[in-house]
Design an enzyme around this catalytic site. Structure first.
Site, PDB file in Angstrom:
ATOM      1  N   ARG A  67      30.211  41.312 -35.252  1.00 41.17           N
ATOM      2  CA  ARG A  67      29.067  41.516 -36.226  1.00 41.17           C
ATOM      3  C   ARG A  67      27.761  41.230 -35.780  1.00 41.17           C
ATOM      4  O   ARG A  67      27.723  40.349 -34.645  1.00 41.17           O
ATOM      5  CB  ARG A  67      29.281  40.569 -37.620  1.00 41.17           C
ATOM      6  CG  ARG A  67      30.260  41.034 -38.505  1.00 41.17           C
ATOM      7  CD  ARG A  67      30.418  39.845 -39.643  1.00 41.17           C
ATOM      8  NE  ARG A  67      30.682  38.639 -39.083  1.00 41.17           N
ATOM      9  CZ  ARG A  67      30.021  37.598 -39.142  1.00 41.17           C
ATOM     10  NH1 ARG A  67      28.665  37.855 -39.356  1.00 41.17           N
ATOM     11  NH2 ARG A  67      30.513  36.542 -38.877  1.00 41.17           N
ATOM     12  N   TYR A 195      31.867  48.781 -36.633  1.00 42.43           N
ATOM     13  CA  TYR A 195      32.864  47.563 -36.544  1.00 42.43           C
ATOM     14  C   TYR A 195      33.052  46.814 -37.955  1.00 42.43           C
ATOM     15  O   TYR A 195      32.141  46.801 -38.594  1.00 42.43           O
ATOM     16  CB  TYR A 195      32.189  46.516 -35.498  1.00 42.43           C
ATOM     17  CG  TYR A 195      32.705  45.029 -35.713  1.00 42.43           C
ATOM     18  CD1 TYR A 195      33.902  45.110 -34.958  1.00 42.43           C
ATOM     19  CD2 TYR A 195      32.004  43.913 -36.444  1.00 42.43           C
ATOM     20  CE1 TYR A 195      34.367  43.722 -35.113  1.00 42.43           C
ATOM     21  CE2 TYR A 195      32.799  42.895 -36.572  1.00 42.43           C
ATOM     22  CZ  TYR A 195      34.002  42.773 -35.882  1.00 42.43           C
ATOM     23  OH  TYR A 195      34.900  41.598 -35.998  1.00 42.43           O
ATOM     24  N   LYS A 204      32.398  41.789 -46.022  1.00 41.18           N
ATOM     25  CA  LYS A 204      31.577  40.777 -45.776  1.00 41.18           C
ATOM     26  C   LYS A 204      30.199  41.233 -46.659  1.00 41.18           C
ATOM     27  O   LYS A 204      29.725  40.541 -47.432  1.00 41.18           O
ATOM     28  CB  LYS A 204      30.889  40.464 -44.580  1.00 41.18           C
ATOM     29  CG  LYS A 204      32.204  39.885 -43.660  1.00 41.18           C
ATOM     30  CD  LYS A 204      32.641  38.481 -44.174  1.00 41.18           C
ATOM     31  CE  LYS A 204      33.996  37.939 -43.575  1.00 41.18           C
ATOM     32  NZ  LYS A 204      34.177  37.719 -42.409  1.00 41.18           N
ATOM     33  N   HIS A 224      33.819  32.308 -48.019  1.00 43.12           N
ATOM     34  CA  HIS A 224      34.507  32.856 -46.865  1.00 43.12           C
ATOM     35  C   HIS A 224      35.526  31.758 -46.623  1.00 43.12           C
ATOM     36  O   HIS A 224      35.572  30.853 -45.872  1.00 43.12           O
ATOM     37  CB  HIS A 224      33.481  32.415 -46.018  1.00 43.12           C
ATOM     38  CG  HIS A 224      33.853  33.145 -44.531  1.00 43.12           C
ATOM     39  ND1 HIS A 224      33.302  32.842 -43.403  1.00 43.12           N
ATOM     40  CD2 HIS A 224      34.633  34.030 -44.344  1.00 43.12           C
ATOM     41  CE1 HIS A 224      33.839  33.464 -42.319  1.00 43.12           C
ATOM     42  NE2 HIS A 224      34.622  34.208 -42.943  1.00 43.12           N
ATOM     43  N   SER A 246      33.633  31.883 -38.609  1.00 45.40           N
ATOM     44  CA  SER A 246      34.359  33.129 -38.235  1.00 45.40           C
ATOM     45  C   SER A 246      35.092  32.843 -36.881  1.00 45.40           C
ATOM     46  O   SER A 246      34.494  31.980 -36.179  1.00 45.40           O
ATOM     47  CB  SER A 246      33.332  34.467 -37.782  1.00 45.40           C
ATOM     48  OG  SER A 246      32.601  34.704 -38.783  1.00 45.40           O
ATOM     49  N   CYS A 248      37.447  30.476 -36.443  1.00 41.69           N
ATOM     50  CA  CYS A 248      37.717  29.067 -36.185  1.00 41.69           C
ATOM     51  C   CYS A 248      39.064  28.688 -37.070  1.00 41.69           C
ATOM     52  O   CYS A 248      39.296  27.786 -37.314  1.00 41.69           O
ATOM     53  CB  CYS A 248      36.390  28.424 -36.709  1.00 41.69           C
ATOM     54  SG  CYS A 248      35.017  28.627 -35.980  1.00 41.69           S
ATOM     55  N   ASP A 273      40.463  35.346 -45.725  1.00 41.00           N
ATOM     56  CA  ASP A 273      39.093  35.474 -45.177  1.00 41.00           C
ATOM     57  C   ASP A 273      38.239  35.246 -46.501  1.00 41.00           C
ATOM     58  O   ASP A 273      37.191  34.483 -46.395  1.00 41.00           O
ATOM     59  CB  ASP A 273      38.623  36.785 -44.651  1.00 41.00           C
ATOM     60  CG  ASP A 273      37.534  36.716 -43.930  1.00 41.00           C
ATOM     61  OD1 ASP A 273      37.516  35.792 -43.048  1.00 41.00           O
ATOM     62  OD2 ASP A 273      36.590  37.671 -43.889  1.00 41.00           O
ATOM     63  N   ARG A 365      41.064  42.611 -32.760  1.00 36.90           N
ATOM     64  CA  ARG A 365      41.704  42.481 -33.704  1.00 36.90           C
ATOM     65  C   ARG A 365      42.585  43.239 -34.174  1.00 36.90           C
ATOM     66  O   ARG A 365      42.761  44.382 -33.964  1.00 36.90           O
ATOM     67  CB  ARG A 365      40.455  42.427 -34.969  1.00 36.90           C
ATOM     68  CG  ARG A 365      39.457  41.416 -34.597  1.00 36.90           C
ATOM     69  CD  ARG A 365      38.579  41.262 -35.799  1.00 36.90           C
ATOM     70  NE  ARG A 365      37.656  40.135 -35.770  1.00 36.90           N
ATOM     71  CZ  ARG A 365      37.418  39.074 -36.402  1.00 36.90           C
ATOM     72  NH1 ARG A 365      38.346  38.891 -37.443  1.00 36.90           N
ATOM     73  NH2 ARG A 365      36.761  38.025 -36.118  1.00 36.90           N
TER      74      ARG A 365
END
Ligand code: GTP
Ligand code: SPV
Ligand code: MN
Length: 587
Positions: A67, A195, A204, A224, A246, A248, A273, A365
């Site tokens: 991002r 992305y 998001k 989130h 993000s 974590c 998420d 990912r």
């Protein structure tokens, strides 16, 4: 005259001038056709059909791997409505400047129209979006991440009740990359990136930035957060939601294989998420996962840290920017102790002996259907959502923050969330490991003034008869040797067990200035190899460190001026006082 949806799509086509327009229905045949297109484009390969059936590896443009927050804007009419934590652009300026980039952007390409639901088809909490995009990678990803096609179209019908999102890869030049949100119009424009978080507009852009604005207007919360259920030995499941920034640990926690399964503690996955939450008729805050898949960080995942993820990604999975072995299987740093011979790196180059840098991108990912999670909860599609008993904030803090603590009450818990910080990760473009304040892990995702967002949290607490208890965790505290003090991953269930006990009015704890911290006896530690010294250190609350922390939070709060709720300023003052008392008692 067509329907509002048809007209919007025509408008988008007039502007971007694609060679053809294709409406997507979400079928398997469509997905396969899209994969064919991707393979022909040359940046995507099919993986080993025997060991990884129906899996692909996509290599993105090397400048487009995370991002990009610096080009993400909230385009509210008034600048102050975006607040001090968001980039802002005036709507007219944004439409002119970025509109020019969209002019003819799809020339010679196909424009895909992707109608999708965020949430189960039969839930009142579900919302609808439509993304138009010229990226087949986005389409195959949306197939997994959202519910596409007929149900969404039926819901829209002749209404204008959908969130439109216009996306084009443009020329992929970071200089011409923009991710724009128009909160008053509930409109999204994204150009110049393929992305995940920049391009899958349901995630998001819609489910957090635009939805946070809707949620505030309509009395709910868009967060989130992962959602999980913790089953106890009696079979009762208690639901928890956790907000970590993000990269974590949300996906890992949601898909955790509990190391206390033998004693009856099991973790069920609902979301990894994003959580949409609303007070239910039973007086509890109810959460749904608006998504249908997981877009998880690959590096660090292995059969020991997370066997559930390893099992889930064995089929029907898109891998992005991972490395590939000679037998066409995905590989990333941390998957096996040693790198296999003859690797191809994330950019498609053969890795030579003694090569520098990781073979998989640190933000590589996997995109996997949620139903493939081995421990997916039977309630993950429940239209009423699940009642949340605990909200857990967390971050990546090498120092200061203890393994876990419980806030004193909702207001104090909102303060804990508002003041949280974390070290930056590869999920965003920029320097890694820099500590920044990231309230509720929403710093990059709140679509309006964060001071008003804090106020909304405080108000929700007053409106929920049985509010969740609020906790804070940190899996990432390090000892003087620079190593993590806590083993993490499946062992984190020991912390969840304590949280469950606290929710039920049990669990041994010491009251410290920052909140309730478990006593060493309060944690179930049998079978865990952790020294008494490390345990003490991971639970330690250092008054001097926290005085600095409280000061820093105070300075951070100054940003919000008079839009900071006075309750949070008061909580900051109380924390400072409590720390002062402890320090002077010791001194
Ligand atoms: P986003 O998808 O970016 O929102 O990230 P996320 O919060 O879902 O993070 P994720 O679970 O994908 O984990 C990110 C990284 O942290 C991975 O490399 C994990 O291996 C690592 N990680 C996750 N949980 C733990 C933990 O308990 N301890 C340690 N040391 N590392 C962890
Ligand atoms: C995050 O960065 O928080 C993610 C990945 O979950 S993305 O979908 O790209 O935002
Ligand atoms: Mn995320």
């Amino acid at each position: 005259m067509g329907t509002p949806l048809e007209e919007w799509v025509e408008d988008a086509a007039r502007k971007t001038r694609p060679k053809q327009v294709v409406w997507c229905g979400g079928s398997e045949a469509e997905a396969q056709q899209m994969v064919e297109t991707l393979v022909a484009e040359g940046r995507t390969v099919r993986l080993n059909e025997r060991t990884y059936p129906n899996c692909i590896l996509h290599r993105s443009d090397p400048s487009d791997v995370a991002r990009t927050e610096q080009v993400t804007f909230i385009c509210s009419r008034r600048k102050e409505d975006a607040g001090p934590t968001n980039n802002w652009m005036a709507p007219e300026e944004a439409k002119q400047k970025v509109g020019a980039l969209f002019d003819g952007a799809m020339a010679g390409r196909t424009m895909y129209v992707v109608p999708y639901l965020m949430g189960p088809a039969d839930s009142s909490m579900t919302r609808v979006g439509v993304e138009v995009t010229d990226s087949p990678y986005v389409v195959v990803s949306m197939h997994i991440m959202a519910r596409i096609g007929k149900a969404a179209l039926e819901r829209i019908g002749k209404t204008s009740d959908f969130v439109p999102g216009l996306h084009s890869l443009g020329d992929l030049n970071p200089k011409r990359r923009f991710v724009l949100h128009f909160p008053e119009e509930k409109l999204i424009w994204s150009i110049g990136s393929g992305y995940g978080g920049n391009a899958l507009l349901g995630k998001k852009c819609f489910a957090l930035r635009i939805a946070s604005c809707m949620a505030r207007e309509q009395g709910w919360m868009a967060e989130h957060m992962l959602i999980l259920g913790l089953e106890d030995p009696s079979g009762k499941v208690t639901y928890m939601a956790a907000a970590f920034p993000s990269a974590c640990g949300k996906t890992n926690m949601a898909m955790m294989v509990s190391t206390l399964e033998d004693s009856g503690y099991r973790v069920w996955t609902l979301g990894d998420d994003i959580a949409w939450m609303q007070p239910g008729p039973d007086g509890y805050l109810h959460a749904i996962n608006p998504e249908a898949g997981f877009f998880g960080v690959a590096p660090g995942t292995n059969a020991l840290t997370n066997p559930n993820v390893m099992a889930a990604v064995k089929r029907n999975t898109i891998f992005t920017n991972v490395a590939m072995t000679a037998s066409r299987e995905p590989w990333w740093e941390g998957m096996t102790a040693e790198a296999p011979p003859e690797l191809t790196d994330w950019q498609g180059h053969k890795v030579s002996a003694g090569a520098q840098g990781p073979a998989a991108h640190p933000n590589s990912r996997y995109t996997v259907p949620a139903r493939q999670a081995p421990r997916i909860s039977s309630h993950w599609k429940d239209p009423a959502g699940v009642p949340i008993s605990a909200i857990i904030f967390g971050g990546r803090r090498a120092r200061v923050a203890p393994l876990v603590y419980q806030s004193l009450n909702w207001q104090h818990g909102v303060f804990v969330g508002a003041g949280m910080a974390s070290e930056t990760t590869a999920a965003i473009t920029g320097e890694v490991g820099v500590r920044r304040r990231d309230p509720m892990a929403m710093l990059p995702f709140c679509g309006y003034h964060m001071g008003d967002y804090f106020r909304h949290w405080l108000e929700m607490g007053r409106r929920i008869p049985h509010p969740p208890r609020i906790f804070h965790v940190n899996w990432f505290r390090k000892g003087p040797n620079g190593k993590f003090l806590w083993p993490g991953y499946g062992e984190n269930v020991r912390v969840l067990k304590w949280i469950l006990e606290r929710v039920n009015g049990k669990g041994l704890a010491e009251e410290t200035p920052i909140g309730f911290v478990p006593t060493p006896q309060g944690l179930t530690l049998d079978g865990l190899a952790i020294s008494a010294a490390d345990l003490k250190e991971v639970l330690r609350v250092d008054a001097a460190d926290w005085q600095k922390e409280a000061e820093e939070i105070g300075t951070f709060f100054n940003k919000f001026g008079d839009r900071l709720p006075p309750e949070l300023r008061a909580e900051q003052a109380h924390l400072t006082e409590r720390l002062h008392l402890v320090a002077s008692a010791k001194g």
